[in-house]
Structures are given as C-alpha cells and as structure tokens.
Scaffold this active site. Sequence first.
Site, short mmCIF file in Angstrom:
data_model
loop_
_atom_site.label_atom_id
_atom_site.label_comp_id
_atom_site.label_asym_id
_atom_site.label_seq_id
_atom_site.Cartn_x
_atom_site.Cartn_y
_atom_site.Cartn_z
N HIS A 185 0.83 -1.20 0.00
CA HIS A 185 0.00 0.00 0.00
C HIS A 185 0.87 1.26 0.00
O HIS A 185 0.67 2.18 -0.82
CB HIS A 185 -0.91 -0.03 1.23
CG HIS A 185 -1.77 1.18 1.42
ND1 HIS A 185 -3.13 1.18 1.25
CD2 HIS A 185 -1.46 2.46 1.78
CE1 HIS A 185 -3.62 2.38 1.48
NE2 HIS A 185 -2.62 3.18 1.82
N GLU A 186 1.84 1.32 0.91
CA GLU A 186 2.66 2.51 1.03
C GLU A 186 3.54 2.73 -0.20
O GLU A 186 3.75 3.86 -0.64
CB GLU A 186 3.52 2.42 2.29
CG GLU A 186 2.74 2.31 3.60
CD GLU A 186 1.78 3.47 3.83
OE1 GLU A 186 1.95 4.54 3.22
OE2 GLU A 186 0.85 3.29 4.63
N HIS A 189 1.62 4.37 -3.00
CA HIS A 189 1.57 5.82 -2.84
C HIS A 189 2.87 6.46 -3.31
O HIS A 189 2.87 7.48 -4.01
CB HIS A 189 1.32 6.18 -1.38
CG HIS A 189 -0.11 6.03 -0.95
ND1 HIS A 189 -1.17 6.57 -1.64
CD2 HIS A 189 -0.65 5.38 0.11
CE1 HIS A 189 -2.31 6.28 -1.03
NE2 HIS A 189 -2.02 5.56 0.03
N HIS A 259 -7.35 7.90 -1.54
CA HIS A 259 -7.67 6.48 -1.45
C HIS A 259 -9.01 6.21 -2.15
O HIS A 259 -9.80 7.13 -2.36
CB HIS A 259 -7.78 6.02 0.01
CG HIS A 259 -6.53 6.16 0.80
ND1 HIS A 259 -6.26 7.27 1.56
CD2 HIS A 259 -5.47 5.33 0.95
CE1 HIS A 259 -5.08 7.12 2.15
NE2 HIS A 259 -4.58 5.95 1.79
#
Length: 585
Positions: A185-186, A189, A259
């Site tokens: 997830h990170e 980004h 998101h």
Amino acid sequence: MFIILILFQTHLSFSQQNLNDIDQDLTLQLHELNKSKHRQLNSLSLEEIDWKPIQIHFQFLENSEVNQEILNYITKILEISKIFFGRHLMIRKQQQSLVFGNKSTCGGIDIPEAFQQKEYYQDLVIFVSFRNDNTSNYYAYSGPCKITKYDLRPIFGVINWNLRQIQMKNVNSFTIQQNIQTSIHEIIHTLGFIKVLYQYYYDPQTLEFYNLTLEKDKNNHLILSTPRLMNISKEYFQCDQVKGAVMENQGGDNSADHHFERTYYFNELMTGSQMNGQSVLSQFTFALLSDFGFYRLLKYKSDFMTYGKGKGCDFLFKSCKELEVDEFCQENEYTCSFNNFGIGKCGQDQLSDQCSYRSIFKGMDCKNQFQYQTQEQIDHFSKTKSTISENSLCFQISYKEQKIETLSEKLSLIEESCYRYKCQNNEIHIIIQQNDNNYIQLHCPNNETITFSEINFHIKCPQDSKQICSHQNDCQNQCNSRGFCVNQQCTCQYGFSGYYCENECDGFRKEDKCLIKCDEQDFADINSMYCLTCSGSIFECLECDVGYHLKDNFCEPFYQKIETLSSIQFNSIIYRIILILIILI
C-alpha cells in the site's frame, strides 16, 4: 502530501506530525514544470523508449530505538514487496544514476548528508525511517519527494514506520501477510498514487496528458477519471454513467482524495484503512498503476473482488439507505461479514459515509487462528463446534432448543459460527470436527438448512456457493510466511519457489517451478529472480487473456482510447446525416 495507512481495525486516529512535515519539494518541482510539461514529455521519443523491470532500493536511516530483530523483520517485508513490483512493473530505462541532492529532508524526515550525494543505480529509492509515536494508531505513512523531469516519475520517496505498531511477539504468518499488504500500500503511494500528481498522469502509449478535471460529486467525492479506471468501473459496476473511480471523502487530509472510497470498494488494498481480515489487491489498483503513465504492467493476476460488482448505477448514485443489497445492513445486527470470511456486526466507521456494512468483528475472523480472542469468544466457538482456519467460512446457525445458557448476553445474540469447508464442482461441503480424529462432512446445497443429531443447531447454507467457490484468494498457510499472496499465488522471497513458497530454490522462479535458466520466450530478471513473461519491449506479447487488449506489445487492462470532444461531435453529426438520409429514402 504524505499518506497514512491506518492498521487498527477500522478506527482511525491520524498522526498530525506528518501534516506539519509535508515536503514542499514535489509541489515546487511540479510548479516549475507546469508551464513546460508538454515540452518535457515531448522530449520523449516513443520509438526510442526501452522498458525494463523496475528496481527499487530501500535506504534505511539509522534510529537508536530500532533493534536488530525489528530491522530484520521490516527488511524481509520490504524485500518481498520489492520482488512483487519487480515482477509486475516496468519503467522507461534511463542511463544515469539517481542522486537525491542537497535537500536535507524527504517528507519531513532528515536525510544524512552521506545519502544526499550518494549515487543510486536503481529506479526508485525509498528512505526507510522509524518513529515511536505513542499518540497515534497509524502503522506507516509514505509519499514521493522527488520526480524526474524525464517522465515525471517519482524517483525518491520515504516510508516511515510507527514502532508502536510493530509487535514482534505477535508475529505469525497472518500478521506477516498483513504487514506486506501495508508495505505494498505505502509503496503504491510512493510510486505516484497521490493527489498532487493526478493532473500530471498521461497515456504511456501516446505521452498525452489526460487533462483531468478532478470534479467532485454531490457528496464531495473526487472522481478520478483516468481511462482505465473509467472503463473498469463501467464494466465492474455495470454502469455506463460512471466517470471513473470514486475517491475517499473522509478521514482528514491524509486520507480524503488519496484512497478509494470505502463505501464502494470495501476492503480493497488502496482504501484508507485496513479492516480486520485480509485486503484484496484488485483490478482497480492495477488499472490505476497503468494510468499513471510512468509504468507498464507485465502479465499479472489480481485478487477476486465481489463487493458492489454488477450492482448497477443505483449502487453508486443512490443513498445506501435506499438500497436493499448484501453490501449494506441494519445497524448493530450480528451477521456473517461480507463474503462470509468472519462473524461481524453491522456498523459504521469514519470512512463509511454513514453507511452500515458487515465487517469482521475483532477476534471473530474465521480464517485467522492467531487472533486474540476473549474467553467468551472462545466459548462460543467451542460450543458450536467451530473451526478457525484458512479454509473456514462463516455460516448462519439456529438452535434446535434453548440457546446455550453459559454464554454472555452479548454473545448469545450471535447466531453465526465458523466451519471448515471445501468446494466440489462449485458446491460447498461443510466439515464438522467431532474430536481430534473424527469429522463429519456434509453437502450444503444453496439456501438450504442442514442438520444432524450430533449438534444442537441447524446450519444455513449460503445463497450462492458457486460465487464463493470461484472467488477465493487465499494462499496455503499465507505463503508459509515467505511471500505475498494475490489470487491464490505467492510472490516469494529470495531462495524459495512454489505456488505457496514451500520449496527452497537457488535459481529462477516461474509459477510453481524452480529453474536453472528461464525459457527462451521469457526474460530472466536477476533482480526479482523471476522469469518474466510477455514483457513488452523485452519479449513482445503476442496474445492476451480475456479482458485485456494487446497495445504496443503489452496486454492492457480495460483500455480504450478516449475520444476527443471534436471527434464525438463529428461522429454525432455523421450519425444525424445518416439518419436523415434513411428517413428520406
């Protein structure tokens, strides 16, 4: 802007520190490029572009609070993540090395002088830092802090881990999988999923900017209308009116607009918080990565996702209070969670837009045998002859006689429990464990109730066994703590192979095989140690799976060229002329 992923059930508690530490470099770089962005991209030649698998480097920053055990653990998590992206993502090849420069911070994190001038021979450098933040429940935050003028792709970024959330005494195969999901997830980004870059996304085939309007709907949701997201949204929800992916509108500056909206995407990996149970890495995220313009995708499999699928425009445009669908429920009722992965309680959280949905209650995940449970929960599962395992699901039950008196008033309201199951010809068979050596296996026909004398309750079968059987994402033993699971197949850490990372391997990996060398039609990637198939300019794709389109030697997900306004107007005029001629004839 830097993005926080919360890993604390569904309760959000954002750290304010990163709001004060936002690195202005990215905004300043984009401001300088804004007037000349078309000139910058036009310097790229489509004929000369050479694509290669991405190489990510993690530069750890020293912190006296981090012991060697935590350092080794996070290194393993990031290593598996790096291999996953190297296996699936390609970037435009550049010859020069990367140098961070004289800027002393990245996302508010101090960068030592030695790393400022260091030359890196990878494609993305992520500084890894740690803080012990006892005031917040966030697990990590991340973001890019430097892009290349060549194609606007992020080349430096940061991931900061909150030491408060890293509990080594609780590490198991399930938490490892969740932590890898957090890492993935990170990194997404850091790869460019950040609002400040939305207007700089472009078509990797034509190098033309999408010129997104970034409009918002009546509920203040930003609509990210990149072409692949638009097309997958139309296909997935079965709604021609949708203009793109619906972004989160709640959770503060670190969550809103950065998101996917929880109400429509539920437990998708790129929603604003990680719910109890495993997240899914769906086609929406893969489509978005393709839409950035910085990357091309290798052949991949996404997780099955069924939340909201095929529910039409009403699901997206009407209030959840007006809908009678499985995704939403009545407040406070106990029920099986959506997809039957655990026992839940219908409720809301800070990302739910005041909609109530069936999420897994803490301690009642049917698949997580490592979770902490209260004695009352343990008693409930024991009395109902339940089994918690990766091959278990939640089923509704009803007692033949008076409910078990020993349970608390709270748990006596629960008429669900967890049972092992297996699928045969898309039909569910429930496995009831009688003792250590004996079990009973029962066929569970759709929507019927089954019963037998050995237990004091009936079991209600699901309405659609075929959907449950054909949409499973689980990997055996969560990849044996050695990999990242997507759609029943693992990306393994170095030294292991197999669908579930069950075998030692010193060579290259392909599917479940360990090879001394890759097949001639594949590319042997020494960075991921995977044999890459159908990799565009390295080895051209000749055909694609159903649902993908062959474009410039790549298999594109849900892509079609968006018509310009002039072409739409022109076609409309032509259609009118043809209609008039038909009428006259």
